[in-house]
Design an enzyme around this catalytic site. Structure first.
Site, PDB file in Angstrom:
ATOM      1  N   HIS A   1       5.302   0.300   0.619  1.00 45.59           N
ATOM      2  CA  HIS A   1       6.546   0.766   1.244  1.00 45.59           C
ATOM      3  C   HIS A   1       7.042  -0.238   2.293  1.00 45.59           C
ATOM      4  CE1 HIS A   1       9.655   3.223   2.797  1.00 45.59           C
ATOM      5  NE2 HIS A   1       8.970   3.943   3.664  1.00 45.59           N
TER       6      HIS A   1
ATOM      7  N   CYS B   1      14.271   3.938   6.586  1.00 48.98           N
ATOM      8  CA  CYS B   1      13.578   3.742   5.298  1.00 48.98           C
ATOM      9  C   CYS B   1      14.533   3.859   4.126  1.00 48.98           C
ATOM     10  CB  CYS B   1      12.435   4.739   5.168  1.00 48.98           C
ATOM     11  SG  CYS B   1      11.583   5.043   6.719  1.00 48.98           S
TER      12      CYS B   1
ATOM     13  N   ILE C   1       1.482   0.092   4.864  1.00 41.16           N
ATOM     14  CA  ILE C   1       2.294  -0.953   5.496  1.00 41.16           C
ATOM     15  C   ILE C   1       2.323  -2.127   4.511  1.00 41.16           C
ATOM     16  CG2 ILE C   1       2.426  -2.525   7.473  1.00 41.16           C
ATOM     17  CD1 ILE C   1       2.572   0.249   8.493  1.00 41.16           C
TER      18      ILE C   1
ATOM     19  N   LYS D   1       3.566   5.354  -2.362  1.00 35.46           N
ATOM     20  CA  LYS D   1       2.137   5.568  -2.155  1.00 35.46           C
ATOM     21  C   LYS D   1       1.292   4.408  -2.646  1.00 35.46           C
ATOM     22  CE  LYS D   1      -1.028   7.666  -1.410  1.00 35.46           C
ATOM     23  NZ  LYS D   1      -1.728   6.614  -0.747  1.00 35.46           N
TER      24      LYS D   1
ATOM     25  N   CYS E   1      -0.682   9.037   2.944  1.00 33.16           N
ATOM     26  CA  CYS E   1       0.325   8.209   3.615  1.00 33.16           C
ATOM     27  C   CYS E   1       0.596   6.939   2.818  1.00 33.16           C
ATOM     28  CB  CYS E   1      -0.158   7.798   5.003  1.00 33.16           C
ATOM     29  SG  CYS E   1      -0.808   9.152   5.992  1.00 33.16           S
ATOM     30  N   SER E   2       1.877   6.530   2.753  1.00 32.78           N
ATOM     31  CA  SER E   2       2.204   5.250   2.136  1.00 32.78           C
ATOM     32  C   SER E   2       1.749   4.137   3.085  1.00 32.78           C
ATOM     33  CB  SER E   2       3.700   5.157   1.854  1.00 32.78           C
ATOM     34  OG  SER E   2       4.437   5.328   3.046  1.00 32.78           O
TER      35      SER E   2
END
Lengths: 390, 131
Positions: free
Chosen positions: A338, A83, A213, A334, A210-211
């Site tokens: 991402h 990442c 997809i 967020k 969670c960020s």
């Protein structure tokens, strides 16, 4: 070594880009950056991308992207650090320009994550953890960060309700910022209750911790400050005054303290030293909030807050757009999304726009120095950059 | 998980028997064994077997499982510090997930982890249970 400036930035609208391919979204963002700098020709290209082989079945991006950007035969390289691939691509481009190898260099990042289903994306992302000794036994990425969160709550003896509230504040704040960013994946206001009642993913982390997809790309153009002063006068010149990079154990279980992001602290210290600034001199920071707990631990490792106090800072509004230490004015991973390889470059785009005074509705009042922190895996690699408006 | 062959059997000494490496320089136990010790460059290790009791340092409950683990969800997974040194990340089983607590004493057992697809081999390894 030459001093290096950012003279062009470009990012496209991120999200679920079903009609577009990896090469399309990369080239769109790259052309935006080239147009922003007013160049039609670049001397070299570095692209951050984590796992094109797993996400779209394509390797050899260096050739593909140089070709479709119409820039062959320039030298090109794909850079990978999970990442943190985008941040590392930027650092590699910076080294190239600083060392005097090339003058006009493009640093880009791209990830096309929605060409595979949810299981495929989870698998590809999990390859950033230790596949043999974490993944084999059923660990997931949300799971690893959830273990960090539970260790954090225990270490600092925060009540579950208070801690859960702090995590939710990070998500709410970043979504508030994302509402002001036209390129963000989610334009969706969150409430504390919505975050705290969302589907549980890995206790205590819920869906909105969670960020997402994301499909997306971002690009920037670097050149020596000396050339920028002569030829690139369209925008305020933004100089890269500090860079740092560090690694830590790939497996979370091999770290002495799960809540301490050592690589982030080391990379930040390198960058602070080089830039000759201190955490208090930073006017804004884009940090790697892949999960809400990550933003809390990262802001502590960067020296903005004392260990154990990052959550309070988020809950009390210190990190909000109008707070004393604005964090993730872009909306962060967020809300902005991402697309892993593109994230680190998009952070540089946000800092540049803020430092130029071109950040639209989310513009801060006259910021001078910004910091970007991009992290791989559960903290196994971190890249930090500090930018300043001249 | 599919396509595991050599990648699976290569790790059997660790997954089945807990074979680790003990540094002849510092006495620290490394699992899996390493060729070089971080920090001091030591390359001399002796093979040791992990002690199969330890303490849970942190954990979570996985509600959204990765492929191959869907039927096991929700499951508890955590990091365990073993008594004789070495740390592992694995599932905590034979206990309702809501009863798992940081600091609890656990024991390592040989368990089935997963299947390599519908027709592939069973994949074995270690999980922990309450001591």
């Amino acid at each position: 070594m030459r001093e290096v400036a950012v003279v062009g930035v470009g990012v496209n609208k991120w999200g679920e880009l079903w009609e577009k391919s990896l090469r399309d979204i990369f080239v769109e963002a790259a052309l935006k950056a080239m147009d922003d700098a007013d160049v039609s020709k670049i001397d070299a290209l570095y692209v951050g991308c984590m796992a094109p082989g797993l996400f779209v079945g394509q390797e050899h991006l260096a050739s593909l992207l140089a070709d479709y950007l119409g820039q062959c035969p320039i030298p090109a390289a794909r850079v990978e650090s999970a990442c943190a691939s985008g941040g590392l691509a930027f650092r590699t481009a910076w080294m190239d320009v600083a060392l005097g190898l090339h003058d006009i260099v493009l640093a880009g990042g791209v990830e096309k994550m929605l060409d595979v289903d949810g299981g495929g994306a989870t698998y590809a992302l999990a390859t950033a953890a230790d596949q043999e000794w974490e993944g084999y036994n059923g660990a997931t990425f949300p799971g690893l960060y959830a273990m960090i969160a539970n260790a954090y709550q225990k270490k600092y003896r925060i009540s579950y309700d208070k801690f859960r509230d702090q995590l939710a504040h990070v998500a709410v704040k970043n979504h508030d910022n994302g509402l002001l960013n036209p390129n963000a994946q989610y334009h969706m206001k969150l409430t504390l209750d919505a975050v705290k009642n969302a589907t549980m993913v890995a206790d205590p982390l819920r869906l909105f911790d969670c960020s997402p997809i994301t499909d997306g790309a971002a690009s920037v153009i670097l050149c020596p400050v000396e050339i920028a002063k002569k030829k690139f006068r369209k925008h305020k010149i933004i100089e890269v005054i500090g860079t740092g990079a560090a690694t830590d154990t790939i497996a979370l279980h091999d770290r002495e303290d799960f809540t301490y992001l050592k690589a982030t602290e080391i990379a930040a210290q390198q960058a602070y030293k080089m830039a000759n600034v201190f955490p208090k001199d930073i006017d804004l920071a884009e940090v790697h909030d892949c999960f809400t707990i990550a933003e809390i631990c990262v802001t502590e490792a960067l020296g903005f807050f004392k260990p154990g106090k990052g959550g309070e800072a988020a809950a009390s509004g210190v990190t909000a757009l109008d707070g004393k230490m604005p964090i993730n004015t872009s909306g962060g991973l967020k809300s902005k999304g991402h697309p892993v390889g593109a994230t680190g470059i998009a952070q540089i785009v946000e800092l540049t726009e803020q430092l130029r005074g071109e950040a639209g509705k989310r513009q801060l009042k006259d910021p001078r120095v910004g910091l970007a922190q991009n992290m791989g895996g559960s903290g196994g690699s971190t890249i930090v950059h500090i930018l300043k408006s001249l | 998980m599919s396509g595991i062959t050599a990648r699976y059997w290569r790790e059997m000494p660790q997954r089945y028997r807990g074979e680790a490496g003990k540094s002849l320089s510092t006495g620290k136990v490394f699992f899996p064994p390493r060729l070089v010790e971080p920090g001091n460059g030591n390359r001399r290790f002796k093979p040791v077997k992990l002690e199969y009791t330890g303490e849970l340092l942190t954990f979570t409950i996985i509600r959204v499982a990765p492929s191959g683990f869907e039927k096991q969800s929700p499951y508890a997974i955590g990091i365990i510090e073993l008594k004789g040194g070495g740390r592992i990340t694995t599932q905590i089983t034979d206990i309702p997930v809501e009863n798992v607590k940081i600091g609890m004493k656990v024991r390592v057992e040989f368990r089935k982890i997963n299947d390599d697809g519908h027709e592939g081999i069973h994949l074995y390894g270690y999980k922990v249970v309450p001591e």
